[in-house]
Motif scaffolding. Structure first.
Motif, PDB file in Angstrom:
ATOM      1  N   ASP A 135       0.820  -1.220   0.000  1.00 46.52           N
ATOM      2  CA  ASP A 135       0.000   0.000   0.000  1.00 46.52           C
ATOM      3  C   ASP A 135       0.850   1.265   0.000  1.00 46.52           C
ATOM      4  OD1 ASP A 135      -2.219  -1.510  -0.139  1.00 46.52           O
ATOM      5  OD2 ASP A 135      -2.741  -1.367   2.002  1.00 46.52           O
ATOM      6  N   SER A 136       1.916   1.271   0.817  1.00 46.43           N
ATOM      7  CA  SER A 136       2.713   2.494   0.871  1.00 46.43           C
ATOM      8  C   SER A 136       3.467   2.680  -0.458  1.00 46.43           C
ATOM      9  CB  SER A 136       3.668   2.472   2.058  1.00 46.43           C
ATOM     10  OG  SER A 136       4.580   1.413   1.914  1.00 46.43           O
ATOM     11  N   TYR A 138       2.366   1.709  -3.507  1.00 54.19           N
ATOM     12  CA  TYR A 138       1.404   2.221  -4.505  1.00 54.19           C
ATOM     13  C   TYR A 138       1.127   3.704  -4.256  1.00 54.19           C
ATOM     14  CZ  TYR A 138       0.474  -2.674  -5.718  1.00 54.19           C
ATOM     15  OH  TYR A 138       0.615  -3.975  -6.114  1.00 54.19           O
ATOM     16  N   ALA A 139       0.995   4.084  -2.954  1.00 56.45           N
ATOM     17  CA  ALA A 139       0.685   5.483  -2.640  1.00 56.45           C
ATOM     18  C   ALA A 139       1.833   6.389  -3.073  1.00 56.45           C
ATOM     19  CB  ALA A 139       0.417   5.625  -1.139  1.00 56.45           C
ATOM     20  N   LEU A 140       3.067   5.935  -2.795  1.00 57.34           N
ATOM     21  CA  LEU A 140       4.220   6.746  -3.183  1.00 57.34           C
ATOM     22  C   LEU A 140       4.304   6.877  -4.711  1.00 57.34           C
ATOM     23  CD1 LEU A 140       6.882   8.242  -2.838  1.00 57.34           C
ATOM     24  CD2 LEU A 140       8.045   6.056  -2.537  1.00 57.34           C
ATOM     25  N   TRP A 141       4.094   5.771  -5.390  1.00 58.87           N
ATOM     26  CA  TRP A 141       4.208   5.798  -6.863  1.00 58.87           C
ATOM     27  C   TRP A 141       3.120   6.665  -7.467  1.00 58.87           C
ATOM     28  CZ3 TRP A 141       7.823   5.932  -9.978  1.00 58.87           C
ATOM     29  CH2 TRP A 141       7.734   5.563 -11.324  1.00 58.87           C
ATOM     30  N   LYS A 142       1.925   6.612  -6.867  1.00 62.70           N
ATOM     31  CA  LYS A 142       0.844   7.467  -7.363  1.00 62.70           C
ATOM     32  C   LYS A 142       1.219   8.944  -7.166  1.00 62.70           C
ATOM     33  CE  LYS A 142      -4.007   8.538  -6.459  1.00 62.70           C
ATOM     34  NZ  LYS A 142      -5.182   8.184  -5.654  1.00 62.70           N
ATOM     35  N   SER A 143       1.796   9.269  -6.027  1.00 64.01           N
ATOM     36  CA  SER A 143       2.158  10.678  -5.814  1.00 64.01           C
ATOM     37  C   SER A 143       3.292  11.074  -6.779  1.00 64.01           C
ATOM     38  CB  SER A 143       2.547  10.929  -4.360  1.00 64.01           C
ATOM     39  OG  SER A 143       3.799  10.358  -4.077  1.00 64.01           O
ATOM     40  N   ASP A 288     -10.259   6.296 -10.336  1.00 67.68           N
ATOM     41  CA  ASP A 288      -9.000   6.897  -9.895  1.00 67.68           C
ATOM     42  C   ASP A 288      -7.915   6.515 -10.908  1.00 67.68           C
ATOM     43  OD1 ASP A 288      -6.679   7.692  -8.641  1.00 67.68           O
ATOM     44  OD2 ASP A 288      -6.805   6.196  -7.026  1.00 67.68           O
ATOM     45  N   GLY A 291      -4.328   6.266  -9.675  1.00 70.72           N
ATOM     46  CA  GLY A 291      -4.184   5.084  -8.824  1.00 70.72           C
ATOM     47  C   GLY A 291      -4.077   3.827  -9.663  1.00 70.72           C
ATOM     48  N   LYS A 295      -0.811   1.352 -10.016  1.00 72.31           N
ATOM     49  CA  LYS A 295      -0.862  -0.090  -9.773  1.00 72.31           C
ATOM     50  C   LYS A 295      -0.319  -0.855 -10.976  1.00 72.31           C
ATOM     51  CE  LYS A 295      -3.557  -3.906  -8.096  1.00 72.31           C
ATOM     52  NZ  LYS A 295      -2.314  -4.663  -8.096  1.00 72.31           N
TER      53      LYS A 295
END
Lengths: 383, 252
Positions: A135-136, A138-143, A288, A291, A295
């Motif tokens: 999860d962290s 994916y969140a970092l890559w999305k940002s 999204d 997002g 992924k």
């Protein structure tokens, strides 16, 4: 546009696509479109395309510039990194020359440190790629995707609209699906075409910038290959090999040629230039979009991920679906992540998939061709 | 009818004739600088109307136009080793310029193998350089290392090892102790190399170095498995090729 359907000419044309695209990149540039040079499959193509930019893979697969690179970089570094840097430094790569921006990702240690030096030659934008698919991560890559979007919007004075991004996501998915359908023709036994021709189609397509045209051409090729196959044209019954490991292409095609000249057929490539790059799609139903892109890209099973379950999952599936008789793990000298992972891949092939495995470590020189041929021949004799 | 096998190695070219049951003739000549001439010479010496098929192997295997088939040294060594030592489960071959380890299944077929990279470390060439630097005759090596106390050699590169040997001689070390050090370091390195295959015993040791008792016994010590040689160890590749030639002949 007239689509060529005479297969030998199509293979030839795709094999020459990289060279022929020097001029198309210049033309694109003259039309005022931005050009972004990239090195890696983690680069989010759709965002750049939605900004109206053209994306091109920069030279990194010949030993021509390794000597120049070794003046600045250590000798015991992976040849892909040395070659990339050498081409940039000597300005011998037309794609690098025409690029307005070069984008790298923090994949392996050698690359991310090399990009620091590359920044002295050309504007280099580095995306911080996380090394775990959680999860962290994916969140970092999305940002990071948002940060990149903002950066190119500012740099090129354009806006990446959601509407256009949606279109590009769908277009790239359709292109991947076409290339995947083409790749899966090789699941037929005997295979319809040689691994080298398959490789040229896959690799050449990345140097054609009109993606709609690529899709039409690939679909026409698929149809033609199938018509020929039904009339009895194929490569004959041969041991079926899957190549996995480091990026293959340019100088390392010697491995593919060693296998095919010694009586094998390379039915699939798990490498970046092969299935890794086209297997998974971006979820178009996800509202999204960033997002979904995060992924899709982060899920690529490169050895810079730790752990790297997706490579095993993809390779295992390919061994079954392509009815592989053997797996060759091609790694580059001093590519620590793939060389260390080789032990896990060997055990996976032998103990879980019960398929013979051989590790071939090589570099961009041509001095080991005799040895590679002997090893490929012995592996094929063993199957 | 006979099957002819020729193994064109980097240092020595070997030939063997197989009649379906036993090796009826064997021949060995130095390869020197002209492998094509050497392989041709062995062929011309062994060919007769009784020979129905020829198989070439070794690094110069493509140089014999008259060969009915080229087979890699991996397959031929495995075949030859299983013939000379049917119970062998692993083959370790140290040749003039390379080194290979082959794992055999119950049927004596190759189940896995590794080859060293493009480097003369720990091969026959390395031993040649040692013998020259230490002014030892190859026939005297076994006796020389028998009661020696091996010095530790750190370089595995053939070029660096030569300068290390010269420094050791200059510092007063005895030739036999340096030679023993080299033999130990080659065997240790080969054992580490072969360990990647998870070898099983017995190990059949082939190639030129198998002719020295010291290499066999130190290799056995480092591999930790019973290691056997045969008087025809150096012919293993050529014998394997002659057996394959014979079976090609039988298949028609």
């Amino acid at each position: 546009m007239k689509i060529i359907t005479d297969l030998p000419s199509v293979f030839e044309e795709f094999a020459e696509a990289r060279k022929n695209s020097f001029l198309s990149v210049k033309r694109i540039k003259d039309e005022g479109k931005p050009v972004i040079g990239v090195y890696c499959g983690y680069f989010p193509m759709e965002i750049a395309m939605a900004a109206g930019a053209v994306v091109v893979g920069i030279c990194s697969m010949s030993d021509e510039t390794v000597g120049d690179a070794e003046k600045d970089l250590p000798r015991n570094l992976c040849p892909l990194i040395k070659s990339s840097y050498g081409f940039a430094k000597t300005d011998k790569c037309p794609f690098f020359y025409f690029s307005d921006l070069v984008v790298g990702e923090t994949t392996c240690d050698g690359k991310k440190k090399m990009y620091e030096h590359l920044g002295g030659i050309k504007p280099v934008y580095v995306m911080q790629l996380p090394n775990s698919q959680d999860d962290s991560g994916y969140a970092l890559w999305k940002s990071e995707l948002f940060r990149f979007k903002d950066y190119i919007e500012n740099m090129f004075g354009v806006r990446v609209s959601d509407e256009n991004l949606k279109k590009q996501i769908s277009l790239k998915n359709r292109e991947r699906q076409a290339l995947k359908r083409l790749s899966y023709l090789m699941a037929l036994d005997p295979a319809p075409i040689s691994g080298e021709n398959l490789f040229n189609l896959l690799y050449g397509s990345t140097f054609k910038f009109d993606k709609e045209a690529v899709i039409s051409e690939i679909e026409a090729v698929i149809e033609k290959i199938m018509r020929d196959y039904e009339s009895g044209i194929n490569v004959g019954k041969k041991p079926r090999i899957i190549i996995t490991g480091c990026p293959i292409g340019g100088a390392t095609l010697k491995v593919l040629r060693a296998v095919e000249s010694k009586g094998g057929c390379v039915v699939a490539f798990e490498n970046c230039s092969g299935m890794k790059n086209i297997d998974n799609m971006t979820d178009e139903s996800d509202p999204d979009m960033y997002g979904a892109l995060a992924k899709r890209y982060l899920d690529i099973g490169c050895s810079c991920m730790s752990p790297n379950p997706n490579r095993y999952e993809l390779l295992g599936r390919m061994i079954d679906e392509f009815h592989a008789d053997g797996v060759i793990d091609m790694t580059l000298v001093a590519c620590h992540t793939y060389n260390v992972e080789a032990f896990g891949i060997k055990r996976f092939c032998l103990e879980e998939k019960h398929v013979p495995y051989m590790h071939m470590e090589t570099d961009y020189s041509q001095s080991d061709i005799g040895q590679l041929e002997t090893r490929a021949a012995a592996f094929i004799e063993m199957l | 009818m006979l099957g002819l096998g020729i193994d064109s190695g980097s240092t020595v070219t070997k030939g063997a004739l197989f009649d379906g049951e036993k090796v009826v003739r064997r021949l060995m000549i130095p390869t020197k600088s002209n492998p094509k001439k050497s392989i041709r010479l062995v062929y011309d010496s062994l060919i007769s109307d009784d020979v129905g098929f020829a198989v070439s192997t070794g690094y110069g295997r493509a140089l014999l136009e008259k060969a009915g088939k080229q087979v890699t040294e991996i397959t031929c060594h495995a075949k030859g080793a299983s013939f000379l030592c049917p119970e062998a489960r692993t083959v370790i071959d140290i040749g003039g310029q390379d080194c290979k380890a082959i794992k055999l299944d119950q049927m004596g077929s190759v189940s896995d193998f590794i080859m060293n990279d493009k480097c003369a470390a720990g091969t026959g060439r390395f031993v040649e350089i040692m013998l020259k630097a230490l002014e030892l005759e190859s026939g005297d090596l076994d006796d020389a290392v028998l009661n020696a106390s091996p010095v530790s050699i750190t370089s595995m590169c053939a070029v660096f090892a030569e300068s290390e040997m010269i420094s050791l001689l200059a510092s007063g070390e005895r030739e036999q102790d340096i030679a023993a050090g080299i033999v130990h370091s080659i065997c240790r390195r080969t054992a580490v190399f072969a360990s990647k295959l998870n070898p099983e015993g017995p190990v059949f040791f082939s190639g030129g170095l198998a002719g020295y008792n010291c290499f066999r016994s130190f290799l056995e010590k480092y591999v930790g498995l019973k290691t056997v040689v045969h008087e025809d160890s150096q012919f293993a590749g050529a014998i394997g090729a002659s057996i394959i030639a014979y079976s090609c002949l039988m298949k028609g």
